[in-house]
Design a protein around this motif. Structure first.
Motif, PDB file in Angstrom:
ATOM      1  N   SER A 131       0.825  -1.209   0.000  1.00  0.00           N
ATOM      2  CA  SER A 131       0.000   0.000   0.000  1.00  0.00           C
ATOM      3  C   SER A 131       0.858   1.257   0.000  1.00  0.00           C
ATOM      4  N   MET A 132       0.235   2.374  -0.331  1.00  0.00           N
ATOM      5  CA  MET A 132       0.923   3.667  -0.302  1.00  0.00           C
ATOM      6  C   MET A 132       1.087   4.147   1.135  1.00  0.00           C
ATOM      7  N   LEU A 133       0.038   3.979   1.931  1.00  0.00           N
ATOM      8  CA  LEU A 133       0.079   4.334   3.343  1.00  0.00           C
ATOM      9  C   LEU A 133       0.366   3.095   4.174  1.00  0.00           C
ATOM     10  N   SER A 134       1.010   3.289   5.297  1.00  0.00           N
ATOM     11  CA  SER A 134       1.206   2.195   6.236  1.00  0.00           C
ATOM     12  C   SER A 134      -0.057   2.013   7.063  1.00  0.00           C
ATOM     13  N   PRO A 135      -0.540   0.787   7.257  1.00  0.00           N
ATOM     14  CA  PRO A 135      -1.729   0.585   8.095  1.00  0.00           C
ATOM     15  C   PRO A 135      -1.556   1.170   9.496  1.00  0.00           C
ATOM     16  N   GLU A 136      -0.329   1.119  10.012  1.00  0.00           N
ATOM     17  CA  GLU A 136      -0.069   1.627  11.359  1.00  0.00           C
ATOM     18  C   GLU A 136      -0.190   3.151  11.437  1.00  0.00           C
ATOM     19  N   SER A 137      -0.070   3.825  10.302  1.00  0.00           N
ATOM     20  CA  SER A 137      -0.118   5.290  10.302  1.00  0.00           C
ATOM     21  C   SER A 137      -1.539   5.836  10.214  1.00  0.00           C
ATOM     22  N   LEU A 138      -2.504   4.984   9.916  1.00  0.00           N
ATOM     23  CA  LEU A 138      -3.875   5.448   9.726  1.00  0.00           C
ATOM     24  C   LEU A 138      -4.425   6.072  11.006  1.00  0.00           C
ATOM     25  N   PRO A 139      -5.288   7.069  10.892  1.00  0.00           N
ATOM     26  CA  PRO A 139      -5.834   7.729  12.083  1.00  0.00           C
ATOM     27  C   PRO A 139      -6.968   6.936  12.731  1.00  0.00           C
ATOM     28  N   PRO A 141      -7.857   2.361  13.662  1.00  0.00           N
ATOM     29  CA  PRO A 141      -7.437   0.979  13.417  1.00  0.00           C
ATOM     30  C   PRO A 141      -7.989   0.521  12.071  1.00  0.00           C
ATOM     31  N   ALA A 142      -7.163  -0.177  11.293  1.00  0.00           N
ATOM     32  CA  ALA A 142      -7.611  -0.617   9.970  1.00  0.00           C
ATOM     33  C   ALA A 142      -8.886  -1.447  10.069  1.00  0.00           C
ATOM     34  N   GLN A 143      -9.039  -2.189  11.182  1.00  0.00           N
ATOM     35  CA  GLN A 143     -10.222  -3.032  11.364  1.00  0.00           C
ATOM     36  C   GLN A 143     -11.485  -2.200  11.585  1.00  0.00           C
ATOM     37  N   ASP A 144     -11.317  -0.913  11.917  1.00  0.00           N
ATOM     38  CA  ASP A 144     -12.458  -0.042  12.185  1.00  0.00           C
ATOM     39  C   ASP A 144     -12.553   1.110  11.185  1.00  0.00           C
ATOM     40  N   MET A 145     -11.942   0.951  10.030  1.00  0.00           N
ATOM     41  CA  MET A 145     -11.919   2.037   9.052  1.00  0.00           C
ATOM     42  C   MET A 145     -13.335   2.369   8.565  1.00  0.00           C
ATOM     43  N   PRO A 146     -13.557   3.615   8.107  1.00  0.00           N
ATOM     44  CA  PRO A 146     -14.866   3.980   7.557  1.00  0.00           C
ATOM     45  C   PRO A 146     -15.196   3.122   6.336  1.00  0.00           C
ATOM     46  N   ASP A 147     -16.454   2.770   6.199  1.00  0.00           N
ATOM     47  CA  ASP A 147     -16.869   1.980   5.044  1.00  0.00           C
ATOM     48  C   ASP A 147     -16.824   2.791   3.754  1.00  0.00           C
ATOM     49  N   MET A 148     -17.242   4.044   3.833  1.00  0.00           N
ATOM     50  CA  MET A 148     -17.308   4.896   2.646  1.00  0.00           C
ATOM     51  C   MET A 148     -15.929   5.451   2.307  1.00  0.00           C
ATOM     52  N   LYS A 155     -10.575  11.537   6.457  1.00  0.00           N
ATOM     53  CA  LYS A 155      -9.821  11.293   7.685  1.00  0.00           C
ATOM     54  C   LYS A 155      -8.320  11.210   7.404  1.00  0.00           C
ATOM     55  N   VAL A 156      -7.959  10.589   6.281  1.00  0.00           N
ATOM     56  CA  VAL A 156      -6.548  10.492   5.900  1.00  0.00           C
ATOM     57  C   VAL A 156      -5.986  11.880   5.620  1.00  0.00           C
ATOM     58  N   GLU A 157      -6.743  12.691   4.877  1.00  0.00           N
ATOM     59  CA  GLU A 157      -6.261  14.028   4.535  1.00  0.00           C
ATOM     60  C   GLU A 157      -6.209  14.925   5.768  1.00  0.00           C
ATOM     61  N   TYR A 158      -7.181  14.807   6.644  1.00  0.00           N
ATOM     62  CA  TYR A 158      -7.186  15.618   7.869  1.00  0.00           C
ATOM     63  C   TYR A 158      -5.978  15.302   8.738  1.00  0.00           C
ATOM     64  N   ALA A 159      -5.546  14.035   8.707  1.00  0.00           N
ATOM     65  CA  ALA A 159      -4.370  13.630   9.483  1.00  0.00           C
ATOM     66  C   ALA A 159      -3.065  14.019   8.791  1.00  0.00           C
ATOM     67  N   TRP A 277      -7.490   5.283  -3.512  1.00  0.00           N
ATOM     68  CA  TRP A 277      -8.549   4.307  -3.793  1.00  0.00           C
ATOM     69  C   TRP A 277      -7.981   2.893  -3.737  1.00  0.00           C
ATOM     70  N   ARG A 278      -6.802   2.738  -4.319  1.00  0.00           N
ATOM     71  CA  ARG A 278      -6.138   1.430  -4.313  1.00  0.00           C
ATOM     72  C   ARG A 278      -5.871   0.969  -2.885  1.00  0.00           C
ATOM     73  N   ASP A 279      -5.395   1.888  -2.052  1.00  0.00           N
ATOM     74  CA  ASP A 279      -5.175   1.573  -0.632  1.00  0.00           C
ATOM     75  C   ASP A 279      -6.481   1.202   0.056  1.00  0.00           C
ATOM     76  N   TYR A 280      -7.528   1.947  -0.240  1.00  0.00           N
ATOM     77  CA  TYR A 280      -8.825   1.718   0.388  1.00  0.00           C
ATOM     78  C   TYR A 280      -9.296   0.288   0.165  1.00  0.00           C
ATOM     79  N   PHE A 281      -9.196  -0.203  -1.065  1.00  0.00           N
ATOM     80  CA  PHE A 281      -9.612  -1.580  -1.352  1.00  0.00           C
ATOM     81  C   PHE A 281      -8.731  -2.587  -0.605  1.00  0.00           C
ATOM     82  N   ARG A 282      -7.474  -2.237  -0.397  1.00  0.00           N
ATOM     83  CA  ARG A 282      -6.589  -3.125   0.356  1.00  0.00           C
ATOM     84  C   ARG A 282      -6.984  -3.170   1.838  1.00  0.00           C
ATOM     85  N   PHE A 283      -7.164  -1.993   2.415  1.00  0.00           N
ATOM     86  CA  PHE A 283      -7.440  -1.929   3.850  1.00  0.00           C
ATOM     87  C   PHE A 283      -8.814  -2.496   4.210  1.00  0.00           C
TER      88      PHE A 283
END
Length: 416
Positions: A131-139, A141-148, A155-159, A277-283
């Motif tokens: 992925s482009m972003l590291s899962p650990e860097s997300l604002p 937990p990847a398991q609780d990411m927004p569906d949309m 949230k990524v841009e705000y962070a 978008w590519r990251d989103y489908f991965r996460f």
């Protein structure tokens, strides 16, 4: 003396390959390998191969390029046929390897492979690095990411997140272990030549990115990305990204350098936006996992039953709908299709022909040289209304798409 095996999967590169770099740092002897999986030779129930000649040819070019790079650094790439657990048991036995290093792939088949290896008692160290972003860097937990996606992006841009920093290619690769008993196991896999328009391999990926930036093509990306004809209407990074010949982080880093030199604009932002978008489908796989591979996806809507004759007409580009037929013939001949046309033909299969979305997804897997398990599954779920989008499916009006994107019929004439 530490001996490690490095199992290349969808990371056929040396630049920004943290798993391979880490293996080089911790090994006295290192055996780089690639395993051709038996399921790649499977035939679908509807009679088509899981991997087309286009996909096999692009993979062969990519492996040959990787081998040449490894040999230039005093190493090599050995190829094997079979189940990873069986191949690796033998290799560990022959080389007395302490562990196997590889890329982590969060999809059902690949996770099953990893589990089977560990159940055979082989220490396996997996690295998430696609992925482009590291899962650990997300604002979150990847398991609780927004569906949309829109909420995810905001949230990524705000962070203030842009990309994880890529790592350099290793300058020194540990020597090979003794190979006498291993050489007889090697694969005889050979791909037939193909008519696709891309050359596989990391060096071709790097060269493509370089010329794309030198020619200032990011500036016009947003305006041209929905065009249907030509090499330059979109970035064309996807074939190399799919096999990991180049990383999303490397592209994002070079794009940032480009913005620092030439200034940011809508085109450069939209390129990053598409990588996100590519990251989103991965996460999403960290959140939903195998649920994304259910027949109904995340929906409870009934499954359509595909008509075989209609499926063959769709695949061969003989439905009688000119724009759809042009797209399907381009895919069949080249192994590639623009993102716009992928959406159009997928919608036509699902909504106009009332076909099973899974069959369409399997055909794309077979044909696309840039097949990526995360993006393919995510996009088909999205179009079919079986993913996370609460608004349901995405039917496309083919007449409107024709008027918007091929009003003079040039694309249709090219392929029909």
């Amino acid at each position: 003396m530490s001996t490690l095996i490095y199992w290349f999967r969808n990371d056929l590169r040396l630049i920004d390959n943290p798993a391979f770099t880490d293996a080089c740092l911790h090994a006295d002897r290192l055996l780089p390998i690639y395993i051709h999986l038996p399921q790649a030779n499977n035939i679908h129930a509807l009679g088509f191969p899981r991997q087309s000649r286009h996909r096999r040819a692009f993979l062969r070019e990519s492996l040959n390029d990787l081998r040449m790079q490894l040999r230039a650094l005093g190493s090599d790439l050995l190829e094997f046929d079979g189940e990873p657990k069986d191949i690796l048991v033998q290799l560990v036995e022959y080389t007395f390897a302490d562990a196997v290093y590889c890329e982590r792939i969060e999809a059902p088949e690949e996770m099953h492979q990893s589990q089977a290896i560990q159940e055979r008692g082989i220490p396996l160290k997996e690295f998430w690095q696609s992925s482009m972003l590291s899962p650990e860097s997300l604002p979150f937990p990847a398991q609780d990411m927004p569906d949309m996606f829109t909420q995810f992006r905001k949230k990524v841009e705000y962070a203030g997140l842009r990309f994880a920093a890529p790592v350099m290619a290793p300058s020194i690769i540990p020597g090979l272990p003794e190979l006498d008993e291993i050489l007889s196991m090697q694969s005889s896999e050979q791909a037939k030549t193909s008519a696709h328009n891309f050359l596989g391999g990391e060096r071709n990926a790097v060269e493509h990115l370089k010329q794309y930036l030198v020619r200032r093509l990011p500036d016009t990306y947003k305006e041209t990305r929905n065009q249907l004809i030509g090499k330059d209407y979109s970035s064309k990074f996807s074939p190399w990204l799919a096999l990991g010949c180049i990383s999303a982080r490397t592209i994002a880093a070079k794009l940032t350098e480009y913005e620092q030199c030439h200034g940011a604009n809508d085109g450069t932002y939209w390129l990053w936006f598409e990588l996100l978008w590519r990251d989103y489908f991965r996460f999403l796989h960290f959140k939903y996992g195998k649920q994304l591979y259910r027949a109904k996806g995340l929906s409870e809507a009934p499954i359509a039953h595909s008509d075989i004759q209609q499926f063959e007409s769709w695949c061969n580009g003989s439905t009688g709908q000119p724009l759809v037929d042009a797209g399907m013939r381009e895919l069949l001949k080249t192994g590639y299709l623009s993102n716009r046309m992928r959406q159009v033909v997928a919608s036509y299969w699902i909504y106009d022909l009332q076909g099973d979305w899974r069959v369409g997804a399997a055909w794309f897997e077979s044909q696309l040289i840039d097949y990526d398990v995360y993006s393919n599954q995510g996009n088909w779920l999205y179009i079919a209304g079986r993913g996370t989008d609460p608004r349901g499916g995405r039917p496309f009006n083919v007449a409107k798409q024709t008027q918007d994107h091929d009003p003079r019929g040039e694309y249709q004439r090219l392929w029909l």
